[in-house]
Design a protein around this motif. Structure first.
Motif, PDB file in Angstrom:
ATOM      1  N   CYS A 181       0.830  -1.208   0.000  1.00 43.15           N
ATOM      2  CA  CYS A 181       0.000   0.000   0.000  1.00 43.15           C
ATOM      3  C   CYS A 181       0.868   1.263   0.000  1.00 43.15           C
ATOM      4  O   CYS A 181       0.538   2.243  -0.667  1.00 43.15           O
ATOM      5  CB  CYS A 181      -0.951   0.009   1.190  1.00 43.15           C
ATOM      6  N   CYS A 208       0.448   3.859  -3.198  1.00 43.81           N
ATOM      7  CA  CYS A 208      -0.252   5.136  -2.975  1.00 43.81           C
ATOM      8  C   CYS A 208       0.468   6.299  -3.657  1.00 43.81           C
ATOM      9  O   CYS A 208       1.611   6.605  -3.329  1.00 43.81           O
ATOM     10  CB  CYS A 208      -0.369   5.405  -1.476  1.00 43.81           C
ATOM     11  N   CYS A 258      -4.363   1.214  -2.896  1.00 40.44           N
ATOM     12  CA  CYS A 258      -3.984   0.513  -1.665  1.00 40.44           C
ATOM     13  C   CYS A 258      -4.897  -0.671  -1.389  1.00 40.44           C
ATOM     14  O   CYS A 258      -4.441  -1.754  -1.013  1.00 40.44           O
ATOM     15  CB  CYS A 258      -3.975   1.473  -0.476  1.00 40.44           C
ATOM     16  N   CYS A 275      -3.481  -4.748  -1.316  1.00 39.70           N
ATOM     17  CA  CYS A 275      -3.306  -5.323   0.023  1.00 39.70           C
ATOM     18  C   CYS A 275      -3.590  -6.830  -0.018  1.00 39.70           C
ATOM     19  O   CYS A 275      -4.710  -7.252  -0.298  1.00 39.70           O
ATOM     20  CB  CYS A 275      -4.233  -4.647   1.037  1.00 39.70           C
TER      21      CYS A 275
END
Length: 103
Positions: A51, A55, A89, A93
């Motif tokens: 993440c 991002c 994100c 994950c």
């Protein structure tokens, strides 16, 4: 299993880094869900860093969680107000520990 999408209905147990912490907290084993706009379930986060890398607006930074049985650091949504809702994100994950909802 992933983050509970209704975690925002849990009691707020405190604040950390400018964001709310939801649910029961009993360090180092139980750490709750951090963040309102970008929620990270610290109890299932394995800290693989995907993440943080994904991002584009630097919402996350590492937070040390020594003694936690899952991982000794977590991706903390310290800058959740910068989120542009791209969902990068959430999509990367591996344990589905992140939930994003506009305010």
């Amino acid at each position: 299993m992933g983050i509970d999408p209704n975690y925002r209905l849990r009691p707020v147990s405190g604040e950390h880094g400018g964001h709310k912490v939801y649910g029961k907290v009993d360090p180092p084993k139980v750490l709750g869900v951090h963040g309102t706009i970008v929620g990270v379930d610290f109890d299932i986060c394995i800290a693989d860093g995907s993440c943080i890398t994904a991002c584009p607006v630097n919402v996350f930074q590492w937070y040390e969680t020594p003694g936690n049985p899952v991982s000794e650091k977590k991706a903390d949504p310290i800058n959740e107000n910068a989120c542009i809702f791209c969902m990068a994100c959430v999509n990367v994950c591996p344990v589905a520990a992140i939930d994003v909802k506009p305010p």
